[in-house]
Design a protein around this motif. Structure first.
Motif, mmCIF file in Angstrom:
data_model
loop_
_atom_site.group_PDB
_atom_site.id
_atom_site.type_symbol
_atom_site.label_atom_id
_atom_site.label_comp_id
_atom_site.label_asym_id
_atom_site.label_seq_id
_atom_site.Cartn_x
_atom_site.Cartn_y
_atom_site.Cartn_z
ATOM 1 N N CYS A 1 0.831 -1.199 0.000
ATOM 2 C CA CYS A 1 0.000 0.000 0.000
ATOM 3 C C CYS A 1 0.868 1.252 0.000
ATOM 4 N N ALA A 2 1.904 1.283 0.832
ATOM 5 C CA ALA A 2 2.785 2.450 0.891
ATOM 6 C C ALA A 2 3.492 2.678 -0.443
ATOM 7 N N ILE A 3 3.953 1.603 -1.081
ATOM 8 C CA ILE A 3 4.614 1.729 -2.383
ATOM 9 C C ILE A 3 3.644 2.313 -3.409
ATOM 10 N N THR A 4 2.400 1.828 -3.399
ATOM 11 C CA THR A 4 1.396 2.352 -4.325
ATOM 12 C C THR A 4 1.142 3.833 -4.078
ATOM 13 N N TYR A 5 1.054 4.218 -2.819
ATOM 14 C CA TYR A 5 0.846 5.635 -2.492
ATOM 15 C C TYR A 5 1.977 6.497 -3.052
ATOM 16 N N TYR A 6 3.213 6.111 -2.795
ATOM 17 C CA TYR A 6 4.343 6.954 -3.205
ATOM 18 C C TYR A 6 4.529 6.973 -4.719
ATOM 19 N N LEU A 7 4.266 5.863 -5.379
ATOM 20 C CA LEU A 7 4.380 5.853 -6.831
ATOM 21 C C LEU A 7 3.249 6.664 -7.471
ATOM 22 N N ALA A 8 2.071 6.635 -6.867
ATOM 23 C CA ALA A 8 0.969 7.457 -7.371
ATOM 24 C C ALA A 8 1.218 8.934 -7.105
ATOM 25 N N LYS A 9 1.901 9.240 -6.036
ATOM 26 C CA LYS A 9 2.212 10.638 -5.679
ATOM 27 C C LYS A 9 3.322 11.200 -6.567
ATOM 28 N N TYR A 10 4.341 10.396 -6.795
ATOM 29 C CA TYR A 10 5.495 10.833 -7.595
ATOM 30 C C TYR A 10 5.400 10.169 -8.968
ATOM 31 N N GLN A 11 4.698 10.840 -9.873
ATOM 32 C CA GLN A 11 4.412 10.253 -11.176
ATOM 33 C C GLN A 11 5.676 9.964 -11.985
ATOM 34 N N HIS A 12 6.683 10.814 -11.865
ATOM 35 C CA HIS A 12 7.915 10.586 -12.633
ATOM 36 C C HIS A 12 8.616 9.306 -12.188
ATOM 37 N N VAL A 13 8.474 8.948 -10.906
ATOM 38 C CA VAL A 13 9.056 7.700 -10.410
ATOM 39 C C VAL A 13 8.286 6.511 -10.972
ATOM 40 N N GLN A 14 6.957 6.615 -10.967
ATOM 41 C CA GLN A 14 6.138 5.537 -11.511
ATOM 42 C C GLN A 14 6.458 5.312 -12.990
ATOM 43 N N GLU A 15 6.597 6.397 -13.743
ATOM 44 C CA GLU A 15 6.893 6.274 -15.176
ATOM 45 C C GLU A 15 8.265 5.635 -15.404
ATOM 46 N N LYS A 16 9.235 5.997 -14.578
ATOM 47 C CA LYS A 16 10.574 5.433 -14.719
ATOM 48 C C LYS A 16 10.575 3.943 -14.391
ATOM 49 N N LEU A 17 9.828 3.567 -13.358
ATOM 50 C CA LEU A 17 9.724 2.150 -13.008
ATOM 51 C C LEU A 17 9.038 1.381 -14.122
ATOM 52 N N GLN A 18 7.954 1.923 -14.657
ATOM 53 C CA GLN A 18 7.221 1.218 -15.703
ATOM 54 C C GLN A 18 8.051 1.080 -16.975
ATOM 55 N N LYS A 19 8.905 2.049 -17.227
ATOM 56 C CA LYS A 19 9.816 1.923 -18.378
ATOM 57 C C LYS A 19 10.768 0.747 -18.165
ATOM 58 N N GLU A 20 11.313 0.606 -16.957
ATOM 59 C CA GLU A 20 12.205 -0.516 -16.669
ATOM 60 C C GLU A 20 11.455 -1.838 -16.786
ATOM 61 N N LEU A 21 10.233 -1.887 -16.281
ATOM 62 C CA LEU A 21 9.445 -3.119 -16.355
ATOM 63 C C LEU A 21 9.088 -3.470 -17.791
ATOM 64 N N ASP A 22 8.712 -2.478 -18.581
ATOM 65 C CA ASP A 22 8.375 -2.733 -19.983
ATOM 66 C C ASP A 22 9.579 -3.262 -20.746
ATOM 67 N N ASP A 23 10.748 -2.679 -20.486
ATOM 68 C CA ASP A 23 11.964 -3.129 -21.179
ATOM 69 C C ASP A 23 12.329 -4.557 -20.779
ATOM 70 N N ALA A 24 12.178 -4.860 -19.487
ATOM 71 C CA ALA A 24 12.587 -6.180 -18.992
ATOM 72 C C ALA A 24 11.600 -7.262 -19.385
ATOM 73 N N LEU A 25 10.322 -6.901 -19.442
ATOM 74 C CA LEU A 25 9.281 -7.892 -19.713
ATOM 75 C C LEU A 25 8.715 -7.767 -21.115
ATOM 76 N N GLY A 26 9.378 -7.023 -21.956
ATOM 77 C CA GLY A 26 8.910 -6.828 -23.318
ATOM 78 C C GLY A 26 8.761 -8.152 -24.053
ATOM 79 N N GLY A 27 7.673 -8.266 -24.827
ATOM 80 C CA GLY A 27 7.434 -9.504 -25.555
ATOM 81 C C GLY A 27 6.692 -10.536 -24.740
ATOM 82 N N GLU A 28 6.633 -10.318 -23.418
ATOM 83 C CA GLU A 28 5.884 -11.243 -22.566
ATOM 84 C C GLU A 28 4.429 -10.771 -22.476
#
Length: 538
Positions: A353-380
């Motif tokens: 819950c705390a991680i979700t709160y902080y990622l929703a609060k800091y949008q640039h952090v959420q976007e950076k994390l999602q970029k890493e996840l998309d790159d790592a899990l691409g094609g899956e």
């Protein structure tokens, strides 16, 4: 004359004098004698005379914050009870909690005993070593990896529910899913994500510890069976479950138990029997019994079921043996299963819950994390990530660590007794019997280690800070022989849960300026987290 005759003969003024004399004897005399050399240390005046100050702070639910404010005011050493010194210095961690120093858990932990003492609340060094030998191998990395399929199954169940909510959000619908409620607006579903993380964590640990989930994700409801007659339930191990059960809200029971035990733990043992009769404490004592009843009912159900080839915590607890080759008895087995239920549900749900709160609060952090996840899990496909896929993603790791730093679920200073011969901590000598603690909440905000922006959620600091200083200061799982035995499982769960959820969904806060409201019993828990969620187009 008997003591009772003397007391019955006293008039009003005599009783007042007797009470005053008792107060002086119990509180003032120890302060004057100063057996542990604490008189010179700063702190609230009432805390120097009585445990009442710490008991009130603990009952109010913000102990970590109040102790942190004292350290900001007074410095490294703060007296928070007549025989309890809080030390806000990372160098104290290894001494107060580390191997070979001989410190023991204080009588604070007696308030957490219900069925019988488990790995968490046993104070005997010998008994703890015996229990840890049985339990620790269960959480080896090899065994933990066998549990991963259970985590994935329940994440898939969560996604089914959330996808349905997202579809309603796109249509602008409103509904009442479980206890949080939801509404659709701006192409998102707006709801309190905390109950859902509780459902997920309870179903995972129910599956792992007791052979079956509690069914919270399917029912969208906080409910678990509780053995009303614990003696009857204990007697039916391995037989048809003939004992009576009732259903109670398990998350609420767990919260009430944590608040009760954390505040009762700072009450001197001589007063606890009397204090338990007070209305607030009586409610908490009921929660202790109900939580034990949840474990007893679940274990009895699991042991009465037909044998299967599933691998779970209870199976491995049954297989464990001590140095004499002896297994755990029934009550001990249930007590350890209860420990895993508490540790495995609270920490995972609160942190998620705390991680979700902080990622929703800091949008640039959420976007950076999602970029890493998309790159790592691409094609899956966009279902549940595997531990193998995400275990070495640096920004994901930094996001989780930063959340555990700023929102450590265990933020209070865990009390330890100085052993025979005394102990030197940060250049100060403390005699046998003194109680010391190091507050995680405060050292996670040490500007000398983390920088001046300690209150900001900034995962990048994990690539900038001195690794040695960080390693000795970061304390989400404690140090030494009493550190969290389940940290491998917690790490796997958080990596898989966070990666899978943020790969699939995007979150915003309803009110980005609002802080994450919390209440602290033994653990520091969010009270709610209203977010707007939608499916991502990956």
């Amino acid at each position: 004359m008997a003591l009772l005759d003397i007391l019955s003969s006293l008039d009003g003024p005599s009783w007042a004098a007797l009470v005053l004399a008792a107060v002086v004897l119990v509180h003032v005399v120890p302060y004057i004698l100063d057996p542990h050399g604490f008189r010179s240390y700063p702190g609230p005046f009432l805390a120097k005379l009585s445990d009442f100050w710490l008991g009130k702070v603990a009952a109010d639910g913000h102990r970590s914050e109040r102790v942190h404010e004292l350290h900001e005011k007074y410095g490294t050493f703060v007296r928070i009870a007549p025989n309890h010194l809080s030390i806000a210095d990372p160098d104290a961690l290894q001494v107060v909690y580390g191997h070979g120093t001989g410190t023991l858990k204080s009588d604070f932990y007696d308030a957490f005993v219900s069925i019988q003492r488990g790995l968490f609340n046993t104070r005997s060094r010998t008994e703890h070593a015996r229990k840890r030998k049985i339990v620790s191998h269960i959480f080896s990395q090899k065994n933990v990896l066998e549990f991963e399929p259970h985590v994935r199954v329940h994440l898939i169940q969560l996604f089914k529910q959330w996808d349905r909510l997202c579809a309603g959000g796109v249509r602008g619908e409103a509904g009442d899913e479980g206890e949080g409620g939801w509404r659709g607006r701006d192409g998102r579903v707006w709801y309190d994500c905390l109950p859902w993380y509780n459902y997920l964590a309870f179903d995972i640990i129910g599956d792992l510890a007791f052979g079956a989930p509690f069914g919270m994700l399917t029912s969208c409801k906080d409910s678990a069976p509780v053995a009303v007659s614990q003696d009857d339930a204990m007697a039916t191990y391995g037989k048809d479950a003939a004992y009576k059960v009732e259903h109670f809200p398990a998350v609420q029971v767990l919260n009430d138990r944590g608040e009760y035990s954390a505040s009762m733990g700072v009450v001197p043992p001589r007063w606890r029997t009397l204090v338990k009769r007070l209305p607030w404490y009586n409610k908490g004592n009921q929660a202790v019994q109900r939580l034990a009843g949840i474990a007893i009912a679940a274990v009895a159900r699991r042991l009465s079921a037909p044998e299967s080839d599933r691998h779970d915590l209870l199976e491995k607890l049954q297989e464990g043996r001590d140095d004499n080759g002896d297994p755990m008895g029934r009550a001990e087995l249930t007590a350890e299963a209860l420990t895993q239920l508490i540790a495995g549900s609270d920490t995972t749900s609160n942190s998620s819950c705390a991680i979700t709160y902080y990622l929703a609060k800091y949008q640039h952090v959420q976007e950076k994390l999602q970029k890493e996840l998309d790159d790592a899990l691409g094609g899956e496909d966009d279902s549940v990530a595997s531990y193998e896929q995400v275990k070495r993603l640096p920004y994901l790791d930094a996001v989780i660590n930063e959340a555990l730093r700023i929102h450590a679920t265990s933020g209070i200073g865990l009390p330890r007794l100085v052993p025979a011969g005394g102990l030197e901590v940060c250049g100060r000598w403390f005699p046998e019997g003194a109680v010391l603690s190091v507050p995680t909440y405060t050292i996670h905000r040490d500007k000398a280690v983390w920088g001046d922006d300690v209150e900001e959620f900034r995962p990048e600091r994990w690539f900038e800070q001195d690794k040695v200083a960080v390693q000795k200061t970061f304390n989400p799982f404690s140090f030494g022989p009493r550190s969290c035995v389940g940290r491998n499982l917690a790490n796997l769960e958080l990596l898989v849960i966070v990666a899978s959820i943020f790969r699939r969904y995007h979150f915003v806060l309803e009110d980005p300026s609002a802080p994450l409201a919390t209440n602290e019993g033994f653990l520091r828990k969010p009270l709610k987290c209203i977010v707007g969620m939608k499916r991502r187009n990956v």
